[in-house]
Enzyme design. Structure first.
Site: not given
Ligand SMILES: Cc1cn([C@H]2C[C@H](O)[C@@H](COP(=O)(O)OP(=O)(O)O[C@H]3O[C@@H](C)C(=O)[C@@H](O)[C@H]3O)O2)c(=O)[nH]c1=O
Length: 183
Positions: A72, A132
């Site tokens: 990414k 991203y």
């Molecule tokens: C990461 C992601 C989450 N989601 C959803 C799941 C959840 O309901 C909400 C928030 O997800 P998270 O708490 O995992 O979000 P977050 O903690 O911001 O996750 C991100 O962190 C950083 C550090 C990264 O590197 C990213 O790739 C991703 O993992 O969004 C998606 O629909 N698609 C996605 O690609």
């Protein structure tokens, strides 16, 4: 665009040189040709955005397991974050080492996190927004994570942590048997 190597193989920083005139500016954010040394021929299959409000907040450290391991590009569109890549690749010469750089909306620089590296960041300026570009689709069943304060990583976060999700607070610590993930 300038592509800079980092101490971690496969982790690159991209610098952008915006074209400025009296109207404002224009900048190329992704170019498969100019970024080929980092990006190679991977596809871009998802583009995601996040907003994190509080200075000191941490998100991470996240990665995806094969067969949906992802690379990414991470860029700050508003504000500033301290962005960190952690090498979890089995057999890597820099296994368990980390590299951090400030991603600053005013500089428009980006970090490329390759497959097998975990990613996280800490907010330096309030209301920071990240963009991203992902090389694999989000696959919740294959999500992996390591904890931001894992003593085996000893990440030198610049600020006290002020906000973190319940999930990120609860990731297990690495144990001595951890040999890395196949990238
Ligand atoms: C990461 C992601 C989450 N989601 C959803 C799941 C959840 O309901 C909400 C928030 O997800 P998270 O708490 O995992 O979000 P977050 O903690 O911001 O996750 C991100 O962190 C950083 C550090 C990264 O590197 C990213 O790739 C991703 O993992 O969004 C998606 O629909 N698609 C996605 O690609």
């Amino acid at each position: 665009m300038n592509l800079l190597e980092t101490p971690l193989p496969g982790v690159f920083e991209a610098e952008v040189v915006p074209m400025r005139d009296q109207r404002g500016q224009f900048a190329r954010l992704f170019c498969q040709h100019e970024l080929a040394a980092a990006h190679r021929d991977r596809p871009i299959v998802q583009i995601n955005h996040s907003l994190t409000r509080t200075v000191g907040a941490i998100r991470g450290l996240h990665f995806q397991h094969p067969p949906q391991a992802e690379g990414k590009w991470v860029r700050c569109l508003r504000g500033k974050v301290w962005d960190v890549a952690v090498d979890l690749r089995r057999g890597s010469p820099t296994f368990l080492r980390w590299h951090a750089t400030e991603l600053d909306a005013e500089r428009m620089n980006a970090l490329f996190i390759p497959e097998g590296c975990a990613h996280g960041f800490q907010v330096i300026k309030p209301d920071s927004e990240l963009l991203y570009l992902h090389t694999a689709p989000y696959t919740p069943a294959l999500e992996g994570a390591v904890r931001w304060d894992d003593p085996g990583l000893a990440i030198d976060w610049p600020l006290p942590v002020t906000d973190i999700s319940t999930r990120d607070r609860g990731h297990p610590l690495l144990d001595d048997a951890f040999e890395g993930i196949a990238a």
